[in-house]
Design a protein around this motif. Sequence first.
Motif, mmCIF file in Angstrom:
data_model
loop_
_atom_site.group_PDB
_atom_site.id
_atom_site.type_symbol
_atom_site.label_atom_id
_atom_site.label_comp_id
_atom_site.label_asym_id
_atom_site.label_seq_id
_atom_site.Cartn_x
_atom_site.Cartn_y
_atom_site.Cartn_z
ATOM 1 N N GLN A 9 0.825 -1.200 0.000
ATOM 2 C CA GLN A 9 0.000 0.000 0.000
ATOM 3 C C GLN A 9 0.867 1.260 0.000
ATOM 4 N N LEU A 10 1.920 1.234 0.785
ATOM 5 C CA LEU A 10 2.793 2.395 0.889
ATOM 6 C C LEU A 10 3.486 2.696 -0.436
ATOM 7 N N MET A 11 3.943 1.655 -1.135
ATOM 8 C CA MET A 11 4.657 1.897 -2.391
ATOM 9 C C MET A 11 3.728 2.466 -3.456
ATOM 10 N N CYS A 12 2.457 2.089 -3.437
ATOM 11 C CA CYS A 12 1.505 2.645 -4.407
ATOM 12 C C CYS A 12 1.285 4.128 -4.148
ATOM 13 N N VAL A 13 1.205 4.505 -2.859
ATOM 14 C CA VAL A 13 1.010 5.910 -2.521
ATOM 15 C C VAL A 13 2.246 6.722 -2.885
ATOM 16 N N ILE A 14 3.435 6.186 -2.642
ATOM 17 C CA ILE A 14 4.669 6.889 -3.008
ATOM 18 C C ILE A 14 4.750 7.078 -4.520
ATOM 19 N N SER A 15 4.450 6.004 -5.254
ATOM 20 C CA SER A 15 4.549 6.077 -6.709
ATOM 21 C C SER A 15 3.589 7.088 -7.300
ATOM 22 N N SER A 16 2.422 7.274 -6.687
ATOM 23 C CA SER A 16 1.415 8.156 -7.262
ATOM 24 C C SER A 16 1.476 9.589 -6.745
ATOM 25 N N ASN A 17 2.218 9.825 -5.649
ATOM 26 C CA ASN A 17 2.175 11.152 -5.034
ATOM 27 C C ASN A 17 3.528 11.830 -4.877
ATOM 28 N N VAL A 18 4.619 11.145 -5.084
ATOM 29 C CA VAL A 18 5.942 11.774 -5.046
ATOM 30 C C VAL A 18 6.402 11.903 -6.488
ATOM 31 N N HIS A 19 6.407 13.129 -7.014
ATOM 32 C CA HIS A 19 6.546 13.342 -8.447
ATOM 33 C C HIS A 19 7.968 13.749 -8.835
ATOM 34 N N GLY A 20 8.233 13.590 -10.125
ATOM 35 C CA GLY A 20 9.508 13.980 -10.704
ATOM 36 C C GLY A 20 10.177 12.829 -11.425
ATOM 37 N N LYS A 21 10.334 12.984 -12.736
ATOM 38 C CA LYS A 21 11.010 11.936 -13.514
ATOM 39 C C LYS A 21 12.514 12.163 -13.559
ATOM 40 N N ASP A 22 12.969 13.275 -12.985
ATOM 41 C CA ASP A 22 14.403 13.550 -12.957
ATOM 42 C C ASP A 22 15.079 12.706 -11.881
ATOM 43 N N GLU A 23 16.386 12.872 -11.754
ATOM 44 C CA GLU A 23 17.146 12.056 -10.810
ATOM 45 C C GLU A 23 16.730 12.333 -9.368
ATOM 46 N N ARG B 288 7.748 20.547 0.785
ATOM 47 C CA ARG B 288 8.243 21.918 0.669
ATOM 48 C C ARG B 288 8.837 22.184 -0.710
ATOM 49 N N ASP B 289 9.450 21.158 -1.282
ATOM 50 C CA ASP B 289 10.059 21.307 -2.608
ATOM 51 C C ASP B 289 9.054 21.171 -3.739
ATOM 52 N N GLY B 290 7.812 20.842 -3.424
ATOM 53 C CA GLY B 290 6.791 20.711 -4.454
ATOM 54 C C GLY B 290 6.737 19.348 -5.105
ATOM 55 N N ARG B 291 7.539 18.400 -4.596
ATOM 56 C CA ARG B 291 7.496 17.031 -5.155
ATOM 57 C C ARG B 291 6.198 16.331 -4.749
ATOM 58 N N ILE B 292 5.694 16.649 -3.580
ATOM 59 C CA ILE B 292 4.352 16.236 -3.164
ATOM 60 C C ILE B 292 3.474 17.474 -3.309
ATOM 61 N N ARG B 293 2.458 17.430 -4.120
ATOM 62 C CA ARG B 293 1.827 18.641 -4.617
ATOM 63 C C ARG B 293 0.805 19.273 -3.689
ATOM 64 N N ASP B 294 0.276 18.523 -2.721
ATOM 65 C CA ASP B 294 -0.672 19.140 -1.794
ATOM 66 C C ASP B 294 -0.630 18.414 -0.462
ATOM 67 N N ASP B 295 -1.280 19.037 0.530
ATOM 68 C CA ASP B 295 -1.271 18.470 1.879
ATOM 69 C C ASP B 295 -2.094 17.193 1.974
ATOM 70 N N TYR C 116 7.077 4.081 -12.285
ATOM 71 C CA TYR C 116 6.599 5.448 -12.096
ATOM 72 C C TYR C 116 6.250 6.069 -13.450
ATOM 73 N N GLN C 117 4.975 6.401 -13.640
ATOM 74 C CA GLN C 117 4.437 6.983 -14.875
ATOM 75 C C GLN C 117 4.813 6.155 -16.113
ATOM 76 N N ASN C 118 5.004 4.869 -15.898
ATOM 77 C CA ASN C 118 5.322 3.957 -17.001
ATOM 78 C C ASN C 118 4.065 3.137 -17.295
ATOM 79 N N LEU C 119 3.156 3.730 -18.080
ATOM 80 C CA LEU C 119 1.842 3.138 -18.299
ATOM 81 C C LEU C 119 1.728 2.525 -19.691
ATOM 82 N N PRO C 120 0.982 1.436 -19.801
ATOM 83 C CA PRO C 120 0.665 0.936 -21.147
ATOM 84 C C PRO C 120 -0.326 1.890 -21.808
ATOM 85 N N PRO C 121 -0.400 1.885 -23.134
ATOM 86 C CA PRO C 121 -1.355 2.783 -23.808
ATOM 87 C C PRO C 121 -2.795 2.409 -23.469
ATOM 88 N N THR C 122 -3.625 3.429 -23.290
ATOM 89 C CA THR C 122 -5.043 3.202 -23.001
ATOM 90 C C THR C 122 -5.829 3.132 -24.300
#
Length: 367
Positions: A105-119, A197-204, A326-332
Motif C-alpha cells: 500500500q505504501l509503495m503505491c502511494v509513493i509512486s502516485s504522489n511523489v513526483h519527478g522523472k528527474d534524478e 516543501r520542494d513541491g514534489r508532493i503537490r498538496d497536503d 513510475y508513470q510507465n503506463l501501457p497505452p489506453t
Amino acid sequence: MTVSYTLKVANSRFGGFSKLLFRWKGSIYKLLYKEFIVFVVLYALLSLVYRRLLTEEQKRLYTKVAQYCNRSTDLIPMSFVLGFYVTLIVNRWWAQYTSIPLPDQLMCVISSNVHGKDERGRILRRTLIRYANLSAVLILRSVSTRVLKRFPTMDHVVEAGFMTQDERKKFESLHSDFNKYWIPCVWFTNLAAQARRDGRIRDDVALRLLMDELNLYRAKCSMLFHYDWISIPLVYTQVVTIAVYSFFAFCLIGRQFLEPLEPGEEGDLDMYVPLSTLLQFFFYAGWLKVAEQIINPFGEDDDDFETNKLIDRNLQVSLLSVDDMYQNLPPTTKDKYWNESTAQPPYTMATAAETLKPSFLGSTFDM
C-alpha cells in the motif's frame, strides 16, 4: 521452508486427506517421533518388570497402584486445557503473520504522489521506500532467528543496501536504551515533509495520505515487537505441559496389563500393545507439540514464517513500483467489450459446463 499443500486439497475427493498422511516434512510424525519412542520404551520396560521380575505380592501391590493411576487420569481435564491453549496459540500465530509489515500500500502511494522523472524525484521515491524496508529489516532482525543469521551485524545491513554508511553513523549516534527500528520511519516523515516543501508532493492531502500509510506500516512493525516481548503467560504454558506429562506418567503405570487380584477372577485381555493409549499419546502430545512449534513462528521450524523470502520480495517489488513503474503506463485503448452491452468473458472446454447453470437470483425465486 513453509510446507504448503493447498493445491492437494483444492477439491474434496475420496482419500483426499489420507494422502497427506504419508508426507514427512512438516508432519506430526517428524515433530513427535522422539517423544513417541521414549514413551513406548518406558511402557515396554515397565511391562517387562511387571511380567518377569515382580513377585506375586509385589504384583498385587503394583495392581492397586496401577488402578489408582488409571482412575487419576480421569481427573485431568486434558481436552479442555489443551483445546483452549492450542486455540489461543493458533489465533496468536495468525495475528503475528498479519502483523508482518508489507510495503504494497505504501509503495503505491509513493509512486502516485511523489513526483519527478528527474534524478532527484527518483532518489526521493527510492529512498522513501528503502527507509520503510529498512525499518522492517531492523524489527525482523530483533524477532526472527533466520533474519538475524542473515544480517548478524549492521555491517551486513549496510552491505545489503538497506542503509548507507552515512545513515549508519546517524543511526548509531542516536542513543536509546530501546529498540531503534522506528528511526527510519522518522527519517521517512522528515524526507516526505521536505519533498512537500520542494513541491514534489503537490498538496497536503497527498502528504496526509502518505503519512497515514506510513503509520499503518510502522504500527505493524510495533506489533511484531510487542508480540515478541509479551508472551503468553508462562504459568499457562507450564500448567498445560504439567497436565500432559502427568497424564501420561499415570498412563505408563495405569494402562499396563494386570493379572487378576483373586484366583479365578476374569482379567482383562492381554493386548501387549496398548493401541488406545498410544493413540491418546499421539493426539494429546501431538497437540502440545503443535503449540510448541507455532507459539513462536519466527524460528526455523518447517512451518515457521519465511521472513528472509519476504524481505527479498518486499524490496524487489517496492523498488520496481516506485522506480521503473513510475508513470510507465501501457497505452489506453478501447477494451474488448466496448461495443457490447453485456460483457461475457469466454469459457474454455474444461469450464463450458458452467455456462449451463443459471445465475443465482435469490432463494425465493424458486417458489
